[in-house]
Design a protein around this motif. Structure first.
Motif, PDB file in Angstrom:
ATOM      1  N   UNK A   1      24.195 -13.695  16.729  1.00 13.61           N
ATOM      2  CA  UNK A   1      23.903 -15.117  16.607  1.00 13.61           C
ATOM      3  C   UNK A   1      23.478 -15.417  15.180  1.00 13.61           C
ATOM      4  N   UNK A   2      24.103 -16.406  14.562  1.00 14.82           N
ATOM      5  CA  UNK A   2      23.758 -16.807  13.204  1.00 14.82           C
ATOM      6  C   UNK A   2      22.590 -17.797  13.254  1.00 14.82           C
ATOM      7  N   UNK A   3      21.502 -17.450  12.581  1.00 15.75           N
ATOM      8  CA  UNK A   3      20.281 -18.252  12.613  1.00 15.75           C
ATOM      9  C   UNK A   3      19.882 -18.640  11.198  1.00 15.75           C
ATOM     10  N   UNK A   4      19.594 -19.919  10.998  1.00 13.46           N
ATOM     11  CA  UNK A   4      19.073 -20.403   9.721  1.00 13.46           C
ATOM     12  C   UNK A   4      17.680 -20.953   9.952  1.00 13.46           C
ATOM     13  N   UNK A   5      16.688 -20.427   9.222  1.00  9.38           N
ATOM     14  CA  UNK A   5      15.314 -20.928   9.283  1.00  9.38           C
ATOM     15  C   UNK A   5      15.115 -21.856   8.100  1.00  9.38           C
ATOM     16  N   UNK A   6      15.037 -23.138   8.362  1.00 11.14           N
ATOM     17  CA  UNK A   6      14.823 -24.128   7.296  1.00 11.14           C
ATOM     18  C   UNK A   6      13.323 -24.320   7.132  1.00 11.14           C
ATOM     19  N   UNK A   7      12.782 -23.832   6.029  1.00 12.89           N
ATOM     20  CA  UNK A   7      11.343 -23.833   5.818  1.00 12.89           C
ATOM     21  C   UNK A   7      10.757 -22.470   6.080  1.00 12.89           C
ATOM     22  N   UNK A   8      11.491 -21.432   5.687  1.00 11.33           N
ATOM     23  CA  UNK A   8      11.092 -20.053   6.008  1.00 11.33           C
ATOM     24  C   UNK A   8       9.965 -19.530   5.138  1.00 11.33           C
ATOM     25  N   UNK A   9       9.439 -20.356   4.225  1.00 13.32           N
ATOM     26  CA  UNK A   9       8.366 -19.887   3.348  1.00 13.32           C
ATOM     27  C   UNK A   9       6.982 -20.282   3.853  1.00 13.32           C
ATOM     28  N   UNK A  10       6.894 -21.052   4.911  1.00 13.37           N
ATOM     29  CA  UNK A  10       5.606 -21.402   5.492  1.00 13.37           C
ATOM     30  C   UNK A  10       5.126 -20.329   6.448  1.00 13.37           C
ATOM     31  N   UNK A  11       3.914 -20.481   6.962  1.00 14.17           N
ATOM     32  CA  UNK A  11       3.313 -19.465   7.828  1.00 14.17           C
ATOM     33  C   UNK A  11       4.174 -19.195   9.059  1.00 14.17           C
ATOM     34  N   UNK A  12       4.576 -20.251   9.764  1.00 10.80           N
ATOM     35  CA  UNK A  12       5.388 -20.070  10.962  1.00 10.80           C
ATOM     36  C   UNK A  12       6.762 -19.508  10.622  1.00 10.80           C
ATOM     37  N   UNK A  13       7.396 -20.059   9.589  1.00  7.48           N
ATOM     38  CA  UNK A  13       8.718 -19.599   9.206  1.00  7.48           C
ATOM     39  C   UNK A  13       8.747 -18.141   8.788  1.00  7.48           C
TER      40      UNK A  13
ATOM     41  N   UNK B   1       6.700 -15.772   9.797  1.00  9.66           N
ATOM     42  CA  UNK B   1       6.545 -14.916  10.977  1.00  9.66           C
ATOM     43  C   UNK B   1       7.841 -14.844  11.791  1.00  9.66           C
ATOM     44  N   UNK B   2       8.534 -15.971  11.898  1.00  7.92           N
ATOM     45  CA  UNK B   2       9.801 -15.948  12.641  1.00  7.92           C
ATOM     46  C   UNK B   2      10.796 -15.048  11.927  1.00  7.92           C
ATOM     47  N   UNK B   3      10.877 -15.166  10.608  1.00  5.97           N
ATOM     48  CA  UNK B   3      11.817 -14.336   9.857  1.00  5.97           C
ATOM     49  C   UNK B   3      11.498 -12.853  10.014  1.00  5.97           C
ATOM     50  N   UNK B   4      10.207 -12.509   9.989  1.00  2.01           N
ATOM     51  CA  UNK B   4       9.810 -11.112  10.176  1.00  2.01           C
ATOM     52  C   UNK B   4      10.207 -10.603  11.556  1.00  2.01           C
TER      53      UNK B   4
END
Length: 303
Positions: free
Chosen positions: A3-15, A17-20
């Protein structure tokens, strides 16, 4: 299937953690933008439309703008902001309460405080133990990570800051979703605070049992919670009544939601404990992503 996932705002606290949580997973492929392009509108537009699932970790207005940039009927969205939590056409991302996240195109990630409140109250309203028009109060404390980078920096720069009460204007952004998704006629009184713990949260709803029309007992309250959550792998309904509940300043990450009922013949204290960055934010988003993509529901989660 990847699944291709894009996290828009991946530099914030929530983003972050999701990326990790998604990094290294073979069932997920991250669409990423480098620092030079992550705020470029056209680069974001391309990434938003290239992804199978987009996770928005943005301020409310920016989240609405991002959704408007999606120009296809295929890309699905999980919004971690509060922009769409009571919006038409959006599914609330709390599957344990019966919301059909798996088939939804647009999913709004619940707020951290409402996650605890709704887990305690929505089953009791549905069971008729609390009337929809009952005046409710919710008292809660959270780890300071939930306030984002600015509050994190402030707390860590002020060693004497131990408690921060706020929301005194009685218009906190979490209140509408508490009212709507609990099925309440009017909003509860919400008393939030931040304590000097990085992560973790305690949410409490006091009740005068003898004043409620149904005059429910502790067994009635527990029965409604068990009926709703038994079999849910991320929710624990506790039958015991510990003498105290502790919030550790250095709590380990967790995606579990714990529910307790303390009561005597006349009064009850309904209590939820959770990780504000786990089931209260990043963990809930990953759970929704897993369900939407038909993947292992617990992949990337700590149980």
């Amino acid at each position: 299937m990847t699944v291709r996932v894009f996290i828009d705002g991946a530099e914030g606290t929530t983003g972050l953690e999701i990326r990790e949580r998604l990094a290294g997973r073979t069932d997920v492929s991250l669409v990423t933008l480098d620092d030079a392009r992550r705020k470029d509108v056209e680069a974001r537009r391309t990434a938003l439309n290239a992804a199978d699932i987009v996770v928005l970790c943005l301020p409310d207005d920016a989240a609405r703008e991002a959704v408007a940039m999606i120009a296809n009927e295929r890309t699905r969205v999980i919004d971690a902001s509060s922009a769409h939590r009571v919006a038409d056409g959006w599914t609330y991302g709390f599957p344990e309460l019966g919301f059909d996240v798996a088939t939804a195109r647009f999913v709004s990630n619940p707020g951290c405080y409402p996650t605890g409140f709704l887990a305690l109250v929505a089953p009791l309203v549905r069971a008729g133990l609390i009337p929809a028009d009952w005046p409710l109060t919710v008292n809660a404390v959270s780890g300071y990570s939930g306030g984002g980078k600015a509050l994190i920096a402030r707390v860590e720069a002020e060693p004497d800051l131990a408690f921060r009460g706020y929301g005194y204007a009685l218009s906190h952004k979490h209140v509408p979703e508490m009212r709507v998704h609990a099925g309440l006629t009017h909003a509860p009184v919400f008393a939030p605070a931040v304590v000097r713990a990085y992560r973790g949260m305690v949410v409490e709803v006091p009740l005068h049992l003898s004043a409620l029309p149904a005059r429910p007992t502790r067994d009635d309250l527990l029965g409604a919670l068990h009926a709703t959550f038994d079999g849910a792998p991320l929710v624990r309904v506790h039958d015991d009544t510990p003498a105290e509940l502790l919030l550790s300043a250095q709590a380990a990450p967790s995606d579990l939601l714990h529910l307790y009922v303390f009561a005597d013949a006349d009064h009850a204290r309904l209590v939820a404990t959770l990780d504000n960055l786990g089931k209260g934010a990043s963990g809930a988003a990953v759970q929704s992503l897993n369900l939407m993509a038909g993947l292992d529901p617990l992949a990337g989660l700590t149980v």
